[in-house]
Enzyme design. Structure first.
Site, short mmCIF file in Angstrom:
data_model
loop_
_atom_site.label_atom_id
_atom_site.label_comp_id
_atom_site.label_asym_id
_atom_site.label_seq_id
_atom_site.Cartn_x
_atom_site.Cartn_y
_atom_site.Cartn_z
N CYS A 44 14.02 10.68 6.00
CA CYS A 44 13.91 10.27 7.39
C CYS A 44 15.24 10.46 8.12
CB CYS A 44 13.47 8.82 7.48
SG CYS A 44 14.53 7.73 6.53
N GLU A 47 10.09 1.39 10.26
CA GLU A 47 11.14 2.38 9.96
C GLU A 47 10.47 3.74 10.11
OE1 GLU A 47 14.21 1.86 9.44
OE2 GLU A 47 14.43 -0.17 8.67
N LYS A 94 0.86 -1.18 0.00
CA LYS A 94 0.00 0.00 0.00
C LYS A 94 0.90 1.23 0.00
CE LYS A 94 -1.56 2.84 2.75
NZ LYS A 94 -1.50 3.95 1.79
P1 NAD Z 1 2.75 8.63 7.15
O1 NAD Z 1 3.05 7.95 8.43
O2 NAD Z 1 1.71 9.68 7.15
O3 NAD Z 1 2.27 7.58 6.05
C1 NAD Z 1 3.04 6.45 5.71
C2 NAD Z 1 2.12 5.40 5.13
O4 NAD Z 1 1.24 4.94 6.16
C3 NAD Z 1 1.23 5.88 3.99
O5 NAD Z 1 1.11 4.83 3.05
C4 NAD Z 1 -0.09 6.15 4.69
O6 NAD Z 1 -1.22 6.04 3.85
C5 NAD Z 1 -0.12 5.08 5.76
N1 NAD Z 1 -0.85 5.43 6.97
C6 NAD Z 1 -1.03 6.68 7.50
N2 NAD Z 1 -1.69 6.58 8.66
C7 NAD Z 1 -1.90 5.26 8.90
C8 NAD Z 1 -2.52 4.52 9.94
N3 NAD Z 1 -3.06 5.13 10.99
N4 NAD Z 1 -2.54 3.17 9.86
C9 NAD Z 1 -1.98 2.54 8.79
N5 NAD Z 1 -1.41 3.17 7.76
C10 NAD Z 1 -1.35 4.52 7.81
O7 NAD Z 1 4.15 9.16 6.62
P2 NAD Z 1 4.45 10.05 5.34
O8 NAD Z 1 4.00 11.44 5.60
O9 NAD Z 1 3.97 9.34 4.12
O10 NAD Z 1 6.06 9.98 5.32
C11 NAD Z 1 6.86 10.77 6.10
C12 NAD Z 1 7.31 10.04 7.37
O11 NAD Z 1 7.96 8.82 7.02
C13 NAD Z 1 8.36 10.82 8.15
O12 NAD Z 1 8.06 10.78 9.52
C14 NAD Z 1 9.65 10.08 7.88
O13 NAD Z 1 10.64 10.22 8.86
C15 NAD Z 1 9.19 8.69 7.75
N6 NAD Z 1 10.15 7.89 6.98
C16 NAD Z 1 10.96 6.99 7.64
C17 NAD Z 1 11.92 6.26 6.93
C18 NAD Z 1 12.83 5.27 7.61
O14 NAD Z 1 13.39 4.42 6.93
N7 NAD Z 1 13.05 5.34 8.91
C19 NAD Z 1 12.04 6.43 5.56
C20 NAD Z 1 11.21 7.35 4.93
C21 NAD Z 1 10.26 8.06 5.65
#
Ligand code: NAD
Length: 493
Positions: A295, A261, A183
């Site tokens: 991230c 992650e 997803k």
């Molecule tokens: P997000 O958490 O809003 O969304 C990530 C994914 O989760 C999306 O596909 C979203 O649709 C889904 N999602 C959102 N809420 C959810 C829920 N309650 N239950 C299940 N799925 C849900 O993050 P974003 O805005 O897409 O990305 C940015 C974040 O990702 C930043 O905090 C960044 O640090 C983190 N990130 C971490 C890494 C790593 O490897 N540590 C890498 C890239 C990004």
């Protein structure tokens, strides 16, 4: 062609059980360009029903086909072939990422190559999967330790590296023999659909890799459905710490395996004897690459008071000259941020930063001429930040650097660790004893010494301490995240 000149609106379907399909409700959602605000694509707006169909397709491929017990050499061949196709399609990948995320086209191809490298690495790992035999302890018994694929795995991924973060999961999961429901983020689903095409062309059987696309609210619903489903054996999530906690809670429903992650607020520590040119260049790209939407971004610069003024002025000079603009322009070094919500969020932190610290450069939205229609933010540096300030503690996920001064080694280790995160960190010094003391003292999943990234190292683990995550991607052990361990006790007569 510039972003403004591209007028085609692409229409995408989801990929379930080897078929391209609309959402079962027939609903769609639009993706707008972060550079122009115009609609560039229409996607199937998959809901819980579609997620359930994808889970059943993955379940069928796992429970009723020979995929999980296929020859390792067959799985390795598929990964190697997929790597070859990804390299061939690097331009398609770059177009998708620049159009939807806004990453400069000159940098976006790198995701295709990095993912290809990861696939080749895990092709090798598939061939090297092994267990153990215990034969000496009791003469009348033999013990075998065997590893088996964990089952159906859900991938929930963010928008900031739309292909690579899926590839980090898909490589080891395919090597292990799992089946997958992916997803992707609603802001950047195109790369996941390209990956589905690539894997199908490489010979991955139907139902092994499925993709459900969903707009914002459905996205969280679908993510939650995947995370709590009793038919899913593991969830591998990359995204914000808040959503990660919610995924972990949902996963408790059937005690599924979880790897996370999450976010970061990574310290980049510069001592006075550092190789200054390289340290400045890396401090700069460490925060402004991908408009800070990384991230592991080097978002906290901890710089020795001895070199502070000169170092900050060097960075500010580079930031003022940075070419910000249309991601499709090969000269662009930084594009827009990904969406309106992200723009509003970063602008909020800019206002907060102006109250908490000294603004050195940037601090505003860029609206001149061609940039007015897009979501552009000036590369921003705040100085005289205290580590307890909001802009030092919270992940901004934008082109915003917080600079903190320090006087000695013990103090800087303490400051660097004073955060809920523990993803990445770097230390710059020519003194090996200091470098090692700091590297050992930092509570972070990866520490760079005299560097701020090491892209291309598929064989080094990546992941977080503290609230930056659970488990590791990449590296020799990531495949274990997709394997179960079984002990077989054989009684001999
Ligand atoms: P997000 O958490 O809003 O969304 C990530 C994914 O989760 C999306 O596909 C979203 O649709 C889904 N999602 C959102 N809420 C959810 C829920 N309650 N239950 C299940 N799925 C849900 O993050 P974003 O805005 O897409 O990305 C940015 C974040 O990702 C930043 O905090 C960044 O640090 C983190 N990130 C971490 C890494 C790593 O490897 N540590 C890498 C890239 C990004």
């Amino acid at each position: 062609m510039t972003t403004a000149e591209a007028t085609t609106v692409r229409r995408h379907q989801q990929f379930i059980g080897g078929q391209w399909e609309d959402a079962s409700s027939g609903a769609t959602f639009d993706r707008t360009s972060p550079a122009t605000g115009k609609v560039i694509a229409t996607y199937a707006n998959g809901g819980v029903e579609d997620a359930q169909r994808a889970i059943l397709a993955a379940r069928k491929a796992f429970d009723e086909t020979s995929w999980p017990t296929s020859r390792a050499s067959d799985r390795a061949a598929i990964l190697n072939k997929a790597a070859e196709i990804l390299r061939r399609r690097a331009d398609d990948v770059a177009q998708s990422i620049s159009a939807e995320l806004g990453r400069p086209i000159s940098q976006a191809r790198g995701e295709a190559y990095a993912t290809a490298n990861v696939f080749e690495y895990y092709a090798g790992k598939a061939l090297d999967l092994r267990g153990d035999a215990i034969t000496q302890q009791v003469p009348s018994a033999v013990g075998l330790i065997v590893h088996e694929p964990v089952g159906v795995v859900a991938f929930i991924t963010p928008w900031n590296f739309p292909l690579m973060l899926l590839g980090w999961k898909a490589g080891p999961a395919i090597a292990a023999g799992c089946t997958i429901v992916a997803k992707p983020s609603h802001y950047t689903p195109w790369a996941a659909l390209i990956l589905a095409e690539v894997l199908a062309e490489a010979g991955l059987p139907d139902g092994v890799f499925n993709v459900v696309t969903s707009e914002t609210d459905n996205g969280a619903l679908v993510g939650q459905h995947l995370a709590q489903s009793e038919l899913v054996d593991k969830v591998a999530f990359t995204g914000s710490t808040a959503a990660g906690k919610s995924v972990m809670r949902a996963a408790a429903n059937n005690v599924k395996k979880v790897s996370l992650e999450l976010g970061g607020k990574s310290p980049n520590i510069v001592f006075p004897d550092a190789p200054i040119q390289a340290a400045a260049q890396n401090a700069f790209t460490g925060i402004f690459m991908n408009a800070g939407q990384v991230c592991s971004a080097a978002s906290r610069l901890l710089v020795s008071r001895e070199i502070h003024d000169e170092f900050v002025e060097t960075l500010a000079g580079m930031a003022r000259k940075m070419p910000v603009g249309d991601p499709m322009d090969p000269k662009t070094a930084m594009g827009p941020v990904v969406n309106e919500a992200q723009l509003a969020r970063v602008m909020g932190y800019l206002e907060r930063g102006k109250q908490e610290a000294r603004l050195v450069t940037g601090g505003e939205r860029l609206t001149e001429a061609d940039l007015a229609q897009g979501l552009y933010i000036a590369p921003t540096i705040f100085d005289q930040v205290d580590n307890s300030d909001t802009i030092a503690q919270e992940e901004i996920f934008g082109p915003v650097l917080s600079v903190i001064s320090f006087d000695d080694v013990d103090e800087v280790i303490k400051t660097a660790n004073d955060t809920m995160y523990g993803l990445s960190a770097a230390v710059w010094t020519k003194d090996i004893d200091v470098a090692f003391k700091v590297a050992k003292g930092l509570r972070a999943g990866q520490v760079f010494v005299n560097a701020y990234s090491a892209s291309g190292l598929s064989n080094m683990p990546f992941g977080g301490y503290k609230q930056s995550g659970i488990g590791r991607e990449l590296g020799p052990d990531a495949v274990n995240e997709y394997l179960e361990t079984k002990a077989i006790h054989i009684k001999l007569n």
